[in-house]
Design a protein around this motif. Structure first.
Motif, PDB file in Angstrom:
ATOM      1  N   PHE A 207      26.366 -50.415 -12.523  1.00 12.00           N
ATOM      2  CA  PHE A 207      26.666 -51.657 -13.194  1.00 12.00           C
ATOM      3  C   PHE A 207      28.176 -51.652 -13.719  1.00 12.00           C
ATOM      4  O   PHE A 207      28.900 -52.710 -13.814  1.00 12.00           O
ATOM      5  N   ASN A 208      28.492 -50.495 -14.285  1.00 12.51           N
ATOM      6  CA  ASN A 208      29.618 -50.305 -15.329  1.00 12.51           C
ATOM      7  C   ASN A 208      30.807 -50.494 -14.645  1.00 12.51           C
ATOM      8  O   ASN A 208      32.032 -50.722 -15.054  1.00 12.51           O
ATOM      9  N   THR A 209      30.895 -50.105 -13.249  1.00  9.83           N
ATOM     10  CA  THR A 209      32.148 -50.050 -12.331  1.00  9.83           C
ATOM     11  C   THR A 209      31.931 -51.118 -11.250  1.00  9.83           C
ATOM     12  O   THR A 209      33.131 -51.258 -10.525  1.00  9.83           O
ATOM     13  N   ALA A 210      31.118 -51.774 -11.109  1.00  4.82           N
ATOM     14  CA  ALA A 210      31.023 -52.826 -10.338  1.00  4.82           C
ATOM     15  C   ALA A 210      31.785 -53.929 -10.002  1.00  4.82           C
ATOM     16  O   ALA A 210      31.916 -54.403 -11.070  1.00  4.82           O
ATOM     17  N   GLU A 211      32.147 -54.353  -8.910  1.00  5.37           N
ATOM     18  CA  GLU A 211      33.302 -55.428  -8.654  1.00  5.37           C
ATOM     19  C   GLU A 211      32.315 -56.703  -9.229  1.00  5.37           C
ATOM     20  O   GLU A 211      32.994 -57.560  -9.671  1.00  5.37           O
ATOM     21  N   ARG A 212      31.386 -56.915  -8.652  1.00  5.32           N
ATOM     22  CA  ARG A 212      30.187 -58.201  -8.839  1.00  5.32           C
ATOM     23  C   ARG A 212      29.120 -57.271  -9.459  1.00  5.32           C
ATOM     24  O   ARG A 212      28.073 -57.094  -8.870  1.00  5.32           O
ATOM     25  N   PRO A 213      28.954 -57.192 -10.851  1.00  4.56           N
ATOM     26  CA  PRO A 213      27.686 -56.386 -11.469  1.00  4.56           C
ATOM     27  C   PRO A 213      26.510 -57.137 -11.594  1.00  4.56           C
ATOM     28  O   PRO A 213      25.560 -56.311 -11.384  1.00  4.56           O
ATOM     29  N   TYR A 214      26.573 -58.289 -11.118  1.00  2.00           N
ATOM     30  CA  TYR A 214      25.075 -59.296 -11.179  1.00  2.00           C
ATOM     31  C   TYR A 214      24.596 -59.336  -9.718  1.00  2.00           C
ATOM     32  O   TYR A 214      23.574 -60.083  -9.668  1.00  2.00           O
ATOM     33  N   ASP A 215      25.483 -58.718  -8.809  1.00  2.00           N
ATOM     34  CA  ASP A 215      25.209 -58.991  -7.328  1.00  2.00           C
ATOM     35  C   ASP A 215      25.151 -57.443  -6.864  1.00  2.00           C
ATOM     36  O   ASP A 215      25.554 -57.377  -5.858  1.00  2.00           O
ATOM     37  N   PRO A 216      23.837 -56.627  -7.253  1.00  2.00           N
ATOM     38  CA  PRO A 216      23.875 -55.318  -6.639  1.00  2.00           C
ATOM     39  C   PRO A 216      23.247 -55.512  -5.199  1.00  2.00           C
ATOM     40  O   PRO A 216      22.407 -56.362  -4.801  1.00  2.00           O
ATOM     41  N   HIS A 217      23.574 -54.582  -4.325  1.00  3.43           N
ATOM     42  CA  HIS A 217      23.187 -54.145  -3.025  1.00  3.43           C
ATOM     43  C   HIS A 217      21.921 -53.640  -3.012  1.00  3.43           C
ATOM     44  O   HIS A 217      21.509 -53.017  -4.317  1.00  3.43           O
ATOM     45  N   LEU A 218      21.057 -53.482  -2.098  1.00  2.00           N
ATOM     46  CA  LEU A 218      19.917 -52.834  -1.938  1.00  2.00           C
ATOM     47  C   LEU A 218      20.388 -51.153  -1.869  1.00  2.00           C
ATOM     48  O   LEU A 218      21.294 -50.900  -1.404  1.00  2.00           O
ATOM     49  N   SER A 219      19.343 -50.448  -2.305  1.00  2.00           N
ATOM     50  CA  SER A 219      19.520 -48.912  -2.394  1.00  2.00           C
ATOM     51  C   SER A 219      18.947 -48.519  -1.012  1.00  2.00           C
ATOM     52  O   SER A 219      18.470 -49.445  -0.318  1.00  2.00           O
ATOM     53  N   ASP A 220      19.059 -47.318  -0.831  1.00  2.00           N
ATOM     54  CA  ASP A 220      18.527 -46.796   0.445  1.00  2.00           C
ATOM     55  C   ASP A 220      17.043 -46.889   0.661  1.00  2.00           C
ATOM     56  O   ASP A 220      16.815 -47.203   1.670  1.00  2.00           O
ATOM     57  N   ASP A 221      16.332 -46.793  -0.429  1.00  2.00           N
ATOM     58  CA  ASP A 221      14.803 -47.187  -0.294  1.00  2.00           C
ATOM     59  C   ASP A 221      14.644 -48.327  -0.263  1.00  2.00           C
ATOM     60  O   ASP A 221      13.555 -48.852   0.365  1.00  2.00           O
ATOM     61  N   GLY A 222      15.457 -49.229  -0.842  1.00  2.00           N
ATOM     62  CA  GLY A 222      15.182 -50.809  -0.506  1.00  2.00           C
ATOM     63  C   GLY A 222      15.416 -51.136   0.797  1.00  2.00           C
ATOM     64  O   GLY A 222      14.681 -52.209   1.227  1.00  2.00           O
TER      65      GLY A 222
END
Length: 215
Positions: A23-38
């Protein structure tokens, strides 16, 4: 006699649940992508839905829901319609402004199954829980009425899974559904009444979360 089925699913696990520092370095912190297990969860969801005669997929335009929908769309060979009314609860305690997402056109460049001819407006930020439930309840009613002879799949977030289900089966959904990651709700129209046959089901997943997290 045809009995319409509305399937409702939540997205798979997200990168900021696995790595909170993202979250701290994300360009769009409120729009995360899926993790590998996701991604694996989304693939397991897709395999679960084979043979269910789904003909329409609608997804929130957040990246994690688009990615989840894309895995299903590949397996079922369907397009994806992005609908803002399935989006995350726009809770000002979670996000300091209207969350930035990729444009529909940008998303379609990466996920070619997105149907750019389908459009709808964006909800108003901020919103309280009641407004979120009203918005997400109305979208399931609208889409079920628009496609009455088809089985449809809605892919959203924890809040929109609950709200979309409640729009069809009523307040019971608020109390009964455990909207965990990549869960599945199945609602069938029996004459003029909607009946919930699956309630936050995760039996298709190899690994499930023990504590349901919305943020």
């Amino acid at each position: 006699m045809f009995q319409q089925t509305v399937w409702i699913a939540r997205h798979g696990n997200r990168i900021d649940f696995v790595n909170p520092e993202w979250f701290n370095t994300a360009e769009r912190p409120y729009d995360p992508h899926l993790s590998d297990d996701g991604i694996l969860q989304a693939q397991q969801l897709a395999n679960r839905l084979i043979g269910e005669n789904i003909t329409q997929i609608f997804a929130s335009p957040f990246l994690r829901t688009v990615q989840t929908a894309n895995e299903v769309a590949k397996v079922l060979d369907l397009s994806i319609k992005l609908d803002w009314d399935l989006c995350e609860w726009l809770n000002p305690k979670w996000m300091s402004a209207m969350p930035e997402t990729l444009s529909r056109e940008n998303l379609a460049q990466h996920y070619s199954r997105i149907d750019l001819s389908y459009k709808n407006g964006t909800p108003q930020y901020p919103e309280n829980w009641e407004a979120c439930m009203k918005r997400t309840g109305e979208v399931s009613q609208r889409l079920a009425a628009e496609f009455p002879t088809e089985n449809i799949l809605l892919i959203g977030h924890g809040a929109s899974v609950i709200g979309s289900a409640a729009g069809l089966v009523g307040e019971v959904a608020h109390h009964e559904i455990k909207a965990s990651l990549c869960c599945l709700v199945k609602i069938i129209r029996q004459q003029e009444q909607w009946v919930m046959e699956l309630n936050g089901d995760t039996s298709h997943l190899y690994n499930t979360e023990t504590n349901v997290r919305f943020v």
